[in-house]
Design an enzyme around this catalytic site. Structure first.
Site, PDB file in Angstrom:
ATOM      1  N   GLU A 130       7.336   6.041   1.245  1.00 24.28           N
ATOM      2  CA  GLU A 130       7.014   4.938   2.161  1.00 24.28           C
ATOM      3  C   GLU A 130       7.814   3.660   1.929  1.00 24.28           C
ATOM      4  OE1 GLU A 130       2.826   4.184   2.304  1.00 24.28           O
ATOM      5  OE2 GLU A 130       2.364   6.166   3.065  1.00 24.28           O
TER       6      GLU A 130
ATOM      7  N   GLU B 171       1.001  13.189   2.901  1.00 23.72           N
ATOM      8  CA  GLU B 171      -0.282  12.494   2.724  1.00 23.72           C
ATOM      9  C   GLU B 171      -1.029  12.492   4.051  1.00 23.72           C
ATOM     10  OE1 GLU B 171      -0.206   8.474   1.130  1.00 23.72           O
ATOM     11  OE2 GLU B 171       1.322   9.010  -0.343  1.00 23.72           O
TER      12      GLU B 171
HETATM   13  C1  PNW Z   1      -0.175   5.085   1.317  1.00 24.55           C
HETATM   14  N1  PNW Z   1      -0.435   0.243   5.645  1.00 24.55           N
HETATM   15  O1  PNW Z   1      -0.245   3.694   1.342  1.00 24.55           O
HETATM   16  C2  PNW Z   1       0.344   5.395  -0.056  1.00 24.55           C
HETATM   17  O2  PNW Z   1       1.433   6.281  -0.124  1.00 24.55           O
HETATM   18  C3  PNW Z   1      -0.714   5.755  -1.040  1.00 24.55           C
HETATM   19  O3  PNW Z   1      -0.292   5.408  -2.331  1.00 24.55           O
HETATM   20  C4  PNW Z   1      -2.018   5.084  -0.644  1.00 24.55           C
HETATM   21  O4  PNW Z   1      -3.024   5.229  -1.613  1.00 24.55           O
HETATM   22  C5  PNW Z   1      -2.449   5.704   0.688  1.00 24.55           C
HETATM   23  O5  PNW Z   1      -1.420   5.574   1.651  1.00 24.55           O
HETATM   24  C6  PNW Z   1      -3.728   5.098   1.249  1.00 24.55           C
HETATM   25  O6  PNW Z   1      -3.566   3.741   1.512  1.00 24.55           O
HETATM   26  C7  PNW Z   1      -0.326   2.908   2.459  1.00 24.55           C
HETATM   27  O7  PNW Z   1      -1.003  -0.877   5.481  1.00 24.55           O
HETATM   28  C8  PNW Z   1      -0.761   1.608   2.267  1.00 24.55           C
HETATM   29  O8  PNW Z   1       0.074   0.563   6.733  1.00 24.55           O
HETATM   30  C9  PNW Z   1      -0.807   0.733   3.318  1.00 24.55           C
HETATM   31  C10 PNW Z   1      -0.395   1.153   4.573  1.00 24.55           C
HETATM   32  C11 PNW Z   1       0.052   2.453   4.775  1.00 24.55           C
HETATM   33  C12 PNW Z   1       0.072   3.329   3.707  1.00 24.55           C
END
Ligand code: PNW
Length: 465
Positions: free
Chosen positions: A172, A362
């Site tokens: 990401e 994921e």
């Molecule tokens: C992902 N957003 O994080 C990550 O790859 C993981 O480590 C995390 O625990 C999981 O998704 C759940 O949050 C994100 O704000 C964090 O768009 C924030 C965002 C998207 C993905």
């Protein structure tokens, strides 16, 4: 059993990869052990106000010491694949220079433990834990970090390459660049749009350089994982959705898979610090052939035209665009629950980028889980009745199955997450695991969703709806 017209049982293709995912800083703990030095997340979580209740990853799920128990748990669920990340500051504690053998030893043991249980390791090389020493030298906003990342990739491959086939470079980059360097809600907590565009480019460059290095060293498969979200416009027009799609999705898809940036991104970046960081030849480096695109899908995004609206703090250039709050059901993150978004996304990716295989790296949800003591016979055993999570996963797997039927080249599905863990700025308050963690005792309790998932894996599909 299903009756009536047709079968509503969804069976996945032979060889479909079922698994679960985690990330180093979110589960390992042991932050100061065996030579590990701080990452940007250690520094960031230390500062009051950055993470809810001052939580840190110092202990997390103590996976660093309990990995063998965790692998047994995975084996018990029938997982074929486990996606984890390699903590850069364990391997190269100051980001470059001396290799810390004790850090490599941990992943060596983990990989052997997984293989010994018939589970394929899927390591990710960067899941946001940049060595603090590299941030002090400019972080991802500095071009040099891309080269340091490729060096790190080569060091890890050198140790694990005889047993690991699929290597994922980044997790990401949009989140790491724009929440880390623009909105500042993630480490390193900078609020500088120009730095975020530079960081995004240098992450892509690091991906390309690492992909090359991995390939040269004999890696069988190279992957890149992106957070992807279909952008849906409510009300008139489509220009606003296209702009957000360019920033969040195509800013990474197009350079990595087509060797060019979307026009909208170049135009916005030009207004936020300029394009001087993009050098001749960079896009050719970034555009390496890759085998798999990792997709992290949680929800679609909803936007509408709203003249006068200021730019979203994580999306420079979105003046006049409103990010609409969800109207339907949501998770504990207040993220909309919309399984159809996954189907649209997978079908679109296979159509627009047909040369790359797809892997959901994921998908999952946080809900307000409660550990209850169920008394069955005379045994008292903890359980978590998370029907909401089962519903979320079931819906998304049906969407993934529909996408495959529509022609998407989807190779597997990894649930986020195996364990409840450190959910970044939310600390331990948001539980994404299919296995419950009691953070006082470190007891692991498979939730109902874990047992449901075991059944899905065993039958390679879903029971009839
Ligand atoms: C992902 N957003 O994080 C990550 O790859 C993981 O480590 C995390 O625990 C999981 O998704 C759940 O949050 C994100 O704000 C964090 O768009 C924030 C965002 C998207 C993905």
């Amino acid at each position: 059993a299903s009756r009536g017209s047709g079968s509503s049982t969804s069976v996945f293709p032979d060889g479909f990869v079922w698994g679960a995912a985690t990330a180093a800083y979110q589960i390992e703990g042991a932050a100061a052990e065996d030579g590990r030095r701080p990452s940007i997340w250690d520094t960031f979580s230390q500062v009051p106000g950055n993470v809810v209740d001052g939580h840190t990853g110092d202990v997390a799920c103590d996976h660093y010491h309990r990995y063998a128990e965790d692998v047994r748990l995975m084996a018990g669920l029938g997982l074929a694949a486990y996606r984890f990340s390699v903590a850069w500051p364990r391997i190269l504690p100051t980001g470059a220079g001396r290799v810390n053998a004790a850090g490599l030893d941990f992943y060596d043991r983990l990989v052997d433990e997984l293989l010994g249980h018939g589970i394929t390791p899927y390591p990710t090389l960067y899941h946001w834990d940049l060595p603090q020493a590299l941030e002090d030298a400019g972080g991802w906003a500095a071009r040099d970090t891309a080269d340091r990342f490729a060096d790190f990739a080569a060091v890890v491959h050198d140790r694990l390459g005889d047993r690991v086939g699929t290597w994922t470079t980044l997790n990401e980059p949009w989140v790491a660049a724009f929440l880390g360097y623009c909105s500042g809600v993630h480490a390193p907590g900078r609020r500088d749009p120009a730095a975020a565009f530079r960081a995004a480019h240098h992450m892509l460059l690091g991906h390309g350089l690492a992909a090359r290095a991995l390939r040269a060293a004999g890696a069988a498969e190279v992957a890149l994982t992106l957070n992807l979200s279909p952008v849906i416009q409510s009300g008139d027009g489509h220009e606003e959705a296209a702009r957000v799609d360019a920033l969040m999705n195509r800013q990474f898809l197009d350079p990595a898979l087509r060797g060019r940036y979307p026009e909208e991104v170049l135009e916005i970046a030009a207004r936020h610090g300029g394009l001087g960081h993009i050098r001749d030849g960079d896009l050719a480096v970034i555009h390496q052939p890759i085998d798999l695109l990792g997709i992290n899908y949680y929800n679609p995004s909803f936007v509408s035209a709203a003249p006068g609206e200021p730019a979203n703090p994580a999306f420079p250039g979105t003046e006049g665009i409103r990010f609409d709050p969800p109207t339907g059901p949501t998770t504990a993150m207040d993220w909309p629950i919309e399984p159809s978004g996954l189907e649209t996304l997978l079908v679109r990716l296979s159509r627009d980028y047909p040369e790359v295989g797809l892997l959901v790296t994921e998908n999952g949800a946080a809900f307000d889980d409660h550990l209850v003591d169920d008394v069955g016979g005379d045994a008292v055993k903890g359980t978590v009745h998370d029907d909401d999570r089962i519903g979320y996963l079931d819906g998304h797997l049906r969407a993934a199955h529909a996408a495959i039927s529509a022609g998407a080249d989807l190779r597997g599905y990894l649930v986020w997450s195996l364990l409840d863990n450190f959910e970044w700025a939310y600390g331990y308050h948001k539980r994404f695991g299919i296995v419950y963690i009691d953070f006082e005792t470190q007891r692991r309790v498979p939730k109902d969703s874990a047992l449901w998932y075991r059944d899905v894996i065993e039958r390679n599909g879903l029971r009839s709806a």
